[in-house]
Design a protein around this motif. Structure first.
Motif, short mmCIF file in Angstrom:
data_model
loop_
_atom_site.label_atom_id
_atom_site.label_comp_id
_atom_site.label_asym_id
_atom_site.label_seq_id
_atom_site.Cartn_x
_atom_site.Cartn_y
_atom_site.Cartn_z
N ASP A 1 -6.10 -8.50 -2.47
CA ASP A 1 -7.44 -8.20 -3.01
C ASP A 1 -8.54 -7.64 -2.04
O ASP A 1 -9.54 -7.14 -2.52
CB ASP A 1 -8.17 -9.70 -3.60
N GLY A 2 -8.57 -7.66 -0.62
CA GLY A 2 -9.55 -7.35 0.10
C GLY A 2 -9.03 -5.74 0.49
O GLY A 2 -9.89 -5.31 1.37
N GLY A 3 -8.22 -5.29 0.16
CA GLY A 3 -7.78 -4.06 0.43
C GLY A 3 -6.41 -3.86 1.21
O GLY A 3 -5.72 -4.80 1.29
N PRO A 4 -5.91 -2.70 1.50
CA PRO A 4 -4.64 -2.43 2.00
C PRO A 4 -4.66 -3.37 3.43
O PRO A 4 -5.55 -3.26 4.14
CB PRO A 4 -4.38 -1.15 2.34
N GLU A 5 -3.41 -3.86 3.70
CA GLU A 5 -3.13 -4.42 4.96
C GLU A 5 -1.94 -4.01 5.51
O GLU A 5 -1.15 -3.41 4.84
CB GLU A 5 -3.21 -5.90 4.83
N ALA B 1 1.19 -9.48 13.23
CA ALA B 1 0.28 -10.00 12.23
C ALA B 1 -0.29 -8.82 11.25
O ALA B 1 0.15 -7.78 11.56
CB ALA B 1 -0.93 -10.48 13.17
N TRP B 2 -0.68 -9.39 10.39
CA TRP B 2 -1.42 -8.49 9.09
C TRP B 2 -2.90 -8.10 9.38
O TRP B 2 -3.55 -9.21 9.86
CB TRP B 2 -1.17 -9.06 7.51
N PHE B 3 -3.26 -6.81 9.41
CA PHE B 3 -4.61 -6.57 9.56
C PHE B 3 -5.16 -5.55 8.40
O PHE B 3 -4.34 -4.90 8.06
CB PHE B 3 -4.80 -5.71 10.83
N GLY B 4 -6.21 -6.04 8.08
CA GLY B 4 -7.10 -4.84 7.13
C GLY B 4 -7.14 -3.70 7.93
O GLY B 4 -7.21 -3.95 9.34
#
Length: 156
Positions: free
Chosen positions: A16-20, A127-130
């Motif tokens: 929802d906050g964009g691609p990660e 880890a996943w990052f925006g």
């Protein structure tokens, strides 16, 4: 002298906050206290006669201890890192639990000139990052992969 070559897979997912994107923090004592510039696309070196795509999939398995995901591979091209290494990457849409990773290891002399060999994880965490946060921590040259992925995502 021939340039060293690496190939890797950049996993991405839509939120929802964009691609990660999924990045790995480089393991070993040289990177332990660093954040900015210490995160990378999971990748590894390959011989010139090994196709980069095959190397990217093999290295993903070696670095993360998981089979590479299936899915459309989006070519992100090449970048040349400050040390001269040429890195080729593909983006693949997939979700992965960072807790499921069992990283490969490497051995190096540590402490320096001690004569003792120590084993360290290739990646000490993933880890996943925006995309904005990823740009702050990824190896500088690899930020071009994030830009190319964002461009691809905006077209799709």
């Amino acid at each position: 002298m021939r340039s060293r070559r690496s190939a890797g897979l950049l996993l991405f997912r839509h939120t929802d906050g964009g691609p990660e994107v999924l990045l790995g923090h480089m393991g070993g004592p040289l990177w332990a206290r660093r954040d900015a510039g210490a995160w990378t696309v999971p990748k590894g070196e390959h011989d010139p006669d090994e196709p980069a795509w095959e190397a990217a999939r093999r290295e993903f398995q070696e670095e993360l201890g998981l089979p590479p995901p299936d899915g459309e591979a989006v070519p992100l091209g090449e970048v040349r890192q400050s040390g001269g290494k040429i890195v080729t990457a593909w983006a693949v849409e997939a979700d992965l639990d960072p807790g499921s990773v069992t990283p490969g290891t490497f051995t190096m002399e540590w402490p320096p000139r001690s004569g003792r060999a120590a084993e360290f994880p290739e990646l000490d965490r993933v880890a996943w990052f925006g995309l904005d946060r990823a740009r702050e921590v990824i190896v500088k040259a690899q930020s071009a992969f994030l830009d190319r992925l964002a461009e691809h995502s905006s077209r799709g």
